[in-house]
Design an enzyme around this catalytic site. Structure first.
Site, PDB file in Angstrom:
ATOM      1  N   TYR A  32       0.849  -1.205   0.000  1.00 54.95           N
ATOM      2  CA  TYR A  32       0.000   0.000   0.000  1.00 54.95           C
ATOM      3  C   TYR A  32       0.883   1.253   0.000  1.00 54.95           C
ATOM      4  O   TYR A  32       0.648   2.191  -0.775  1.00 54.95           O
ATOM      5  CB  TYR A  32      -0.948   0.006   1.207  1.00 54.95           C
ATOM      6  CG  TYR A  32      -1.821   1.246   1.258  1.00 54.95           C
ATOM      7  CD1 TYR A  32      -2.837   1.440   0.320  1.00 54.95           C
ATOM      8  CD2 TYR A  32      -1.610   2.246   2.209  1.00 54.95           C
ATOM      9  CE1 TYR A  32      -3.627   2.589   0.339  1.00 54.95           C
ATOM     10  CE2 TYR A  32      -2.395   3.394   2.245  1.00 54.95           C
ATOM     11  CZ  TYR A  32      -3.398   3.566   1.307  1.00 54.95           C
ATOM     12  OH  TYR A  32      -4.178   4.707   1.323  1.00 54.95           O
ATOM     13  N   LYS A  42       1.136   4.432  -2.748  1.00 53.78           N
ATOM     14  CA  LYS A  42       0.934   5.858  -2.452  1.00 53.78           C
ATOM     15  C   LYS A  42       2.228   6.657  -2.689  1.00 53.78           C
ATOM     16  O   LYS A  42       2.166   7.839  -3.025  1.00 53.78           O
ATOM     17  CB  LYS A  42       0.396   6.035  -1.028  1.00 53.78           C
ATOM     18  CG  LYS A  42      -1.053   5.550  -0.889  1.00 53.78           C
ATOM     19  CD  LYS A  42      -2.019   6.330  -1.810  1.00 53.78           C
ATOM     20  CE  LYS A  42      -3.454   5.895  -1.691  1.00 53.78           C
ATOM     21  NZ  LYS A  42      -4.388   6.681  -2.508  1.00 53.78           N
TER      22      LYS A  42
HETATM   23  P1  NDP Z   1     -13.663   4.012   1.047  1.00 57.84           P
HETATM   24  O1  NDP Z   1     -13.454   2.532   1.028  1.00 57.84           O
HETATM   25  O2  NDP Z   1     -14.670   4.566   1.990  1.00 57.84           O
HETATM   26  O3  NDP Z   1     -14.016   4.522  -0.424  1.00 57.84           O
HETATM   27  C1  NDP Z   1     -13.327   4.061  -1.550  1.00 57.84           C
HETATM   28  C2  NDP Z   1     -14.087   4.452  -2.808  1.00 57.84           C
HETATM   29  O4  NDP Z   1     -13.316   4.050  -3.938  1.00 57.84           O
HETATM   30  C3  NDP Z   1     -15.438   3.778  -2.914  1.00 57.84           C
HETATM   31  O5  NDP Z   1     -16.389   4.686  -3.409  1.00 57.84           O
HETATM   32  C4  NDP Z   1     -15.208   2.645  -3.931  1.00 57.84           C
HETATM   33  O6  NDP Z   1     -16.410   2.455  -4.667  1.00 57.84           O
HETATM   34  C5  NDP Z   1     -14.131   3.299  -4.820  1.00 57.84           C
HETATM   35  N1  NDP Z   1     -13.328   2.302  -5.530  1.00 57.84           N
HETATM   36  C6  NDP Z   1     -12.516   1.364  -5.000  1.00 57.84           C
HETATM   37  N2  NDP Z   1     -11.980   0.609  -5.957  1.00 57.84           N
HETATM   38  C7  NDP Z   1     -12.469   1.090  -7.138  1.00 57.84           C
HETATM   39  C8  NDP Z   1     -12.294   0.730  -8.496  1.00 57.84           C
HETATM   40  N3  NDP Z   1     -11.511  -0.302  -8.851  1.00 57.84           N
HETATM   41  N4  NDP Z   1     -12.938   1.446  -9.448  1.00 57.84           N
HETATM   42  C9  NDP Z   1     -13.744   2.465  -9.111  1.00 57.84           C
HETATM   43  N5  NDP Z   1     -13.950   2.855  -7.844  1.00 57.84           N
HETATM   44  C10 NDP Z   1     -13.320   2.166  -6.863  1.00 57.84           C
HETATM   45  O7  NDP Z   1     -12.219   4.621   1.346  1.00 57.84           O
HETATM   46  P2  NDP Z   1     -11.687   6.131   1.450  1.00 57.84           P
HETATM   47  O8  NDP Z   1     -12.740   7.097   1.131  1.00 57.84           O
HETATM   48  O9  NDP Z   1     -10.977   6.249   2.724  1.00 57.84           O
HETATM   49  O10 NDP Z   1     -10.596   6.095   0.292  1.00 57.84           O
HETATM   50  C11 NDP Z   1     -10.542   7.014  -0.770  1.00 57.84           C
HETATM   51  C12 NDP Z   1      -9.090   7.299  -1.114  1.00 57.84           C
HETATM   52  O11 NDP Z   1      -8.467   7.927   0.002  1.00 57.84           O
HETATM   53  C13 NDP Z   1      -8.239   6.077  -1.441  1.00 57.84           C
HETATM   54  O12 NDP Z   1      -7.413   6.407  -2.543  1.00 57.84           O
HETATM   55  C14 NDP Z   1      -7.408   5.890  -0.179  1.00 57.84           C
HETATM   56  O13 NDP Z   1      -6.201   5.245  -0.436  1.00 57.84           O
HETATM   57  C15 NDP Z   1      -7.217   7.321   0.243  1.00 57.84           C
HETATM   58  N6  NDP Z   1      -6.843   7.541   1.633  1.00 57.84           N
HETATM   59  C16 NDP Z   1      -7.646   7.092   2.650  1.00 57.84           C
HETATM   60  C17 NDP Z   1      -7.279   7.335   3.967  1.00 57.84           C
HETATM   61  C18 NDP Z   1      -8.050   6.803   5.119  1.00 57.84           C
HETATM   62  O14 NDP Z   1      -7.501   6.740   6.240  1.00 57.84           O
HETATM   63  N7  NDP Z   1      -9.306   6.463   4.953  1.00 57.84           N
HETATM   64  C19 NDP Z   1      -6.064   8.100   4.283  1.00 57.84           C
HETATM   65  C20 NDP Z   1      -5.294   8.492   3.140  1.00 57.84           C
HETATM   66  C21 NDP Z   1      -5.695   8.249   1.865  1.00 57.84           C
HETATM   67  P3  NDP Z   1     -16.933   1.031  -5.202  1.00 57.84           P
HETATM   68  O15 NDP Z   1     -16.586   0.006  -4.164  1.00 57.84           O
HETATM   69  O16 NDP Z   1     -18.405   1.251  -5.380  1.00 57.84           O
HETATM   70  O17 NDP Z   1     -16.233   0.829  -6.507  1.00 57.84           O
HETATM   71  C1  8X3 Z   2      -4.462   5.683   4.652  1.00 60.65           C
HETATM   72  C2  8X3 Z   2      -3.748   6.096   5.883  1.00 60.65           C
HETATM   73  O1  8X3 Z   2      -2.056   5.349   7.633  1.00 60.65           O
HETATM   74  O2  8X3 Z   2      -3.734   3.738   6.953  1.00 60.65           O
HETATM   75  O3  8X3 Z   2      -3.734   5.994   3.504  1.00 60.65           O
HETATM   76  O4  8X3 Z   2      -1.944   4.302   5.482  1.00 60.65           O
HETATM   77  S1  8X3 Z   2      -2.822   4.800   6.501  1.00 60.65           S
END
Ligand code: NDP
Ligand code: 8X3
Length: 258
Positions: free
Chosen positions: A157, A161
């Site tokens: 992961y 990133k």
């Molecule tokens: P969620 O799991 O709540 O949301 C993820 C979203 O991405 C969903 O809407 C899902 O929709 C969509 N998704 C996943 N895979 C696909 C795919 N192959 N094609 C199209 N859509 C996809 O997670 P977050 O909102 O937390 O994550 C969003 C972003 O933020 C990610 O890139 C994550 O790495 C990043 N992030 C998150 C953090 C955290 O702590 N939560 C911190 C830092 C970064 P569906 O399943 O309907 O396709």
């Molecule tokens: C999501 C935050 O700390 O789980 O990107 O990697 S962490």
């Protein structure tokens, strides 16, 4: 300040978490939205709610960003009125698994690399040429603190990133001669569906990730993204690292009452 009213904002992964909250916050500002994700019924129902609540236009469609052909044909098929995308938010992404690299399931790696890196690249490749031609646009990538630091059990992961960080920087250089901004927002702990997905549906384990802290919410991130997007056209917030107050790094988190 740049107004978002009637701007076209394309958000990938809008059924949950950060992407869903971005849709709400950009809709609140009067933007029209292109939304995609795999769970299309959920997405369509959400789109209807946005149209009703904010009186905006929404174009939603099913897309798995890992499918290069599907990405290209979906973007080509955008109706004429949706073709001039002002802002692309590359949000779709996930973490899968939490294990020592030498013991991890390689399927987890494939899913993360295909989504977080290749999917983001495919969408960018499909959308940015029209922005470059119009000499106007803003690409906002959702990176992570995992793109700045590595941590144990998160090797693949973190690698994805770090790749997003490199892609963002490189793209900014490639577009330096255009009126196109390229930004990244790199959050620490945000409570969304992220950890449930990481732990393959284990909700109790997912809850523990946020135990004893007030994590960031999807709304916190979305409001910050609106801030990035509404700076004057000559201001590019290139990179924002955003933590909950009790988080100091990937591995330093102060938890109360534990
Ligand atoms: P969620 O799991 O709540 O949301 C993820 C979203 O991405 C969903 O809407 C899902 O929709 C969509 N998704 C996943 N895979 C696909 C795919 N192959 N094609 C199209 N859509 C996809 O997670 P977050 O909102 O937390 O994550 C969003 C972003 O933020 C990610 O890139 C994550 O790495 C990043 N992030 C998150 C953090 C955290 O702590 N939560 C911190 C830092 C970064 P569906 O399943 O309907 O396709
Ligand atoms: C999501 C935050 O700390 O789980 O990107 O990697 S962490």
């Amino acid at each position: 300040m740049v107004s978002l009213k009637n701007k076209i904002v394309f958000i990938t992964g809008a059924t949950s978490g950060i992407g869903k909250n971005c849709a709400i916050e950009f809709a609140r500002e009067g933007a029209n939205l292109i939304l995609c994700s795999r769970r299309v019924e959920l997405l369509n129902a959400f789109s209807e709610e946005l149209i009703k609540e904010f009186g905006i236009k929404v174009y939603s469609f099913q897309l798995d960003v890992r499918d290069e052909e599907a990405v290209n044909s979906a973007v080509k098929a955008f109706p004429e009125e949706w073709k001039s995308i002002d802002i692309l938010i590359n949000n779709a992404g996930l973490a899968r698994g939490f294990a020592k690299l030498y013991e991890d399931d390689t399927q987890n790696w494939n899913e993360m690399i295909d989504t977080n890196v290749k999917g983001l690249l495919y969408v960018t490749r499909a959308v940015v040429p029209a922005m470059a031609k119009r000499n106007n646009g803003h690409i906002i990538n959702i990176g992570s603190i995992a793109g700045h630091e590595a941590y144990p059990n998160g090797g693949a992961y973190c690698a994805t990133k770090h790749a997003v960080d490199a892609i963002t920087k490189s793209l900014r250089m490639d577009l330096a001669d255009k009126n196109i901004r390229v930004s990244t927002i790199d959050p620490g702990l945000v409570e969304t569906n992220f950890s449930v997905i990481r732990f393959h549906g284990d909700e109790d384990r997912a809850k523990n990730v946020y135990k004893g802290i007030t994590p960031l919410s999807g709304k916190d991130i979305a409001e910050t993204i609106v801030f990035i997007a509404t700076r004057p056209a000559h201001v590019n917030l290139a990179q924002i690292v955003i933590f909950p107050t009790h988080q100091a790094s990937s591995t330093i988190v102060h938890r109360e009452d534990l």
